[in-house]
Scaffold this active site. Sequence first.
Site, short mmCIF file in Angstrom:
data_model
loop_
_atom_site.label_atom_id
_atom_site.label_comp_id
_atom_site.label_asym_id
_atom_site.label_seq_id
_atom_site.Cartn_x
_atom_site.Cartn_y
_atom_site.Cartn_z
N PRO A 156 -0.21 -2.43 -0.15
CA PRO A 156 0.55 -2.75 1.22
C PRO A 156 1.05 -1.31 1.71
CG PRO A 156 1.53 -4.20 -0.41
CD PRO A 156 0.55 -3.21 -1.10
N GLU A 157 0.70 -1.15 3.03
CA GLU A 157 1.21 0.23 3.72
C GLU A 157 2.46 0.00 4.60
OE1 GLU A 157 0.01 2.88 2.61
OE2 GLU A 157 -1.86 2.59 1.98
N HIS A 200 1.52 -15.49 -10.64
CA HIS A 200 1.70 -14.38 -10.44
C HIS A 200 3.18 -14.08 -9.31
CE1 HIS A 200 -2.11 -13.11 -11.56
NE2 HIS A 200 -2.66 -13.89 -10.54
N ARG A 247 -0.51 -7.48 -9.74
CA ARG A 247 -0.63 -6.57 -10.65
C ARG A 247 0.69 -5.99 -11.22
NH1 ARG A 247 -4.74 -2.07 -8.25
NH2 ARG A 247 -4.65 -1.32 -10.41
#
Length: 280
Positions: free
Chosen positions: A2-3, A98, A116
């Site tokens: 994500p930016e 998750h 992650r």
Amino acid sequence: MPELPEVEVTRRSIDEPLRDARVLGVRLGKPLRWPLGCAPEALVGARIGPVSRRGKYLWLPMLRATSDAGPPHGGLLMHLGMSGSLSLSLQARPAGKHDHFDLDTTQGLLRLTDPRRFGAVVWSPALDAAPAAGLLAALGAEPFDPALTSAAFHQALHLRRAPIKAVLLAGSVVVGAGNIYACEALFRAGIDPRLRSHLISRPRAARLLAALRETLAQALALGGSTLRDFRDAHGMDGQFQASASVYGRAGEPCPGCAAPIRRIVQSQRSTFFCAHCQRR
Ligand SMILES: [Zn+2]
């Protein structure tokens, strides 16, 4: 990953719906990048203030009446890491494997999904106190901060000798120029990504800053890029990558001159550029 535009789109999508909500409960999943830093139950009863953003961090203020138990004013500093996304839903849903942080509130369930687990949710008494201050200390200017003038930008570039693409990616001069946005802004400004930062003239620095702002504004308008797992808090997909001029287009004709777009590796990341339109 994500930016900044995705994080800002996320901020906008959760800010109003969560404003003044009361925390009903907190559920922690597997460990994230850093521990929460307070007892989860201590957040119960806090009122959520306006959500702000610094770089790719979100800040959820947690306000308390002085008579309440639990920690005093403070907030949660959140980062989406490599693969995180936040969702806000009105109906309770069972946590998936998750889903590693749930903030249940009177106005919906805010959930961090992060396969992650490089993301983080960290309690801090204030943005300018530890631990938040330490995490934010190395960040460059906000791209849309009016205090970031083209003269200030040029001065900061002048102090760095690395290739301009690497300087943009590092985020220590200006935040928000993730890989796709750095490539697109350099194309838009006509600057070769290999050019050393300190050699960029003042007019070209001004063009680059304007190009970065245009690129990020375009991404924000589209709701962020569709790279990886990004979904904003309402599940909206972005479309930025589909409209990119050079990013991900190695071998395709440059939209400016039709020469094939080149791909090189800088700072372990792919750089896409036109060797004809982008000059040293
Ligand atoms: Zn070209």
